[in-house]
Enzyme design. Structure first.
Site, mmCIF file in Angstrom:
data_model
loop_
_atom_site.group_PDB
_atom_site.id
_atom_site.type_symbol
_atom_site.label_atom_id
_atom_site.label_comp_id
_atom_site.label_asym_id
_atom_site.label_seq_id
_atom_site.Cartn_x
_atom_site.Cartn_y
_atom_site.Cartn_z
ATOM 1 N N CYS A 1 0.811 -1.222 0.000
ATOM 2 C CA CYS A 1 0.000 0.000 0.000
ATOM 3 C C CYS A 1 0.850 1.279 0.000
ATOM 4 O O CYS A 1 1.420 1.601 -1.036
ATOM 5 C CB CYS A 1 -0.994 -0.067 1.160
ATOM 6 S SG CYS A 1 -2.418 0.974 0.891
ATOM 7 N N HIS B 1 -3.384 -5.712 2.559
ATOM 8 C CA HIS B 1 -3.014 -5.860 3.970
ATOM 9 C C HIS B 1 -3.567 -7.211 4.434
ATOM 10 O O HIS B 1 -4.267 -7.884 3.700
ATOM 11 C CB HIS B 1 -3.669 -4.762 4.817
ATOM 12 C CG HIS B 1 -3.293 -3.371 4.433
ATOM 13 N ND1 HIS B 1 -2.034 -2.870 4.595
ATOM 14 C CD2 HIS B 1 -4.033 -2.355 3.904
ATOM 15 C CE1 HIS B 1 -2.009 -1.600 4.187
ATOM 16 N NE2 HIS B 1 -3.201 -1.273 3.756
HETATM 17 N N1 GLN Z 1 -1.944 6.892 2.226
HETATM 18 C C1 GLN Z 1 -2.131 6.012 1.124
HETATM 19 C C2 GLN Z 1 -3.521 6.056 0.492
HETATM 20 O O1 GLN Z 1 -4.494 6.356 1.142
HETATM 21 C C3 GLN Z 1 -1.799 4.589 1.537
HETATM 22 C C4 GLN Z 1 -2.767 4.029 2.541
HETATM 23 C C5 GLN Z 1 -2.320 2.709 3.095
HETATM 24 O O2 GLN Z 1 -1.130 2.426 3.154
HETATM 25 N N2 GLN Z 1 -3.236 1.895 3.547
HETATM 26 O O3 GLN Z 1 -3.659 5.793 -0.688
#
Ligand code: GLN
Length: 230
Positions: A90, A187
């Site tokens: 992510c 995740h």
């Molecule tokens: N901040 C990034 C987004 O919202 C990654 C979010 C995350 O790592 N879950 O796209």
């Protein structure tokens, strides 16, 4: 000794992806491979000589701070060019791309380890995700929670085709892969949910074909997750 580096967990630990390191070390031990997990904070210098590097998800401000720390020294690029494996989830996936947009709407240049670009989407993707992996005959499940949309450039292949959920938010694919670099929105932690992927990374990194310990409970749990993610 297989060295697994967990990069900036104090910044990239928001979504529990730290568990990927523990699963790799656990499964390495099951297969008779000595392994250690090393945490490197954003205030420390990243070692170049580790075998596997892991990055997790984060909120926008932490993501930008992690990137700026990684821009010093080029250790990650150097380790990858020498054959180390990188798994980035992510925010980590976005950091290692060519560019992403930060929380203030500014386009930021990433580490350029994967030819992908991320821009903000209209709505946040939150929920279960299932993909058909592009490099293993296997479906992977996970949980996604991100605002970014990611477009793949030349020279990368998707991590998987999306069966349930959103992934990159374009072309029905999730993540990206180039040789020993893996990026995904899953995740879970993804390696706890999908032990086949953990074993694939161990085999790829060590060059050992003897990653064959059958962990029945993990397999049963992964199968159950796949069957209920629809
Ligand atoms: N901040 C990034 C987004 O919202 C990654 C979010 C995350 O790592 N879950 O796209």
């Amino acid at each position: 000794m297989l060295t697994i580096v967990r990069i900036h967990n104090e910044l990239l630990g928001t979504y529990g992806d730290r568990g990927n390191a523990d699963v790799l070390a656990f499964r390495a031990h099951l297969n008779g491979i000595a392994a250690e997990v090393i945490d490197i904070s954003y205030l420390e210098t990243l070692p170049k000589s580790a075998d596997i590097y892991l990055m997790g998800g984060a909120e926008d401000a932490a993501q930008a701070l992690s990137l700026s720390a990684l821009q010093n020294g080029g250790a990650l690029a150097s380790a990858i060019s020498q054959g180390a494996t990188l798994l980035a989830i992510c925010a980590g996936f976005q950091i290692i791309g060519e560019s992403f947009t930060d929380g203030l709407g500014q386009e930021i240049r990433g580490l350029g380890l994967l030819n992908v670009r991320t821009t903000p989407g209209e709505q946040r993707f939150v929920g279960d995700i299932k993909v058909k992996a592009s490099f293993l005959d296997c479906e992977f499940t996970g949980f996604e929670n991100h605002g970014g949309r990611t477009i793949l450039g030349e020279g990368v292949q998707p991590f998987g085709n999306v069966l349930v959920g959103h992934g990159n938010g374009a072309e029905s694919v999730d993540g990206a892969i180039s040789e020993n670099v893996f990026g995904t929105y899953l995740h879970g932690p993804v390696l706890a949910r999908n032990p086949e992927f953990a074993d694939f990374l161990l085999a790829k990194t060590t060059g050992q074909s003897t990653i064959n310990y059958v962990d029945d409970l993990a397999v049963e749990y992964a199968r159950w997750r796949r069957s209920v993610t629809k």
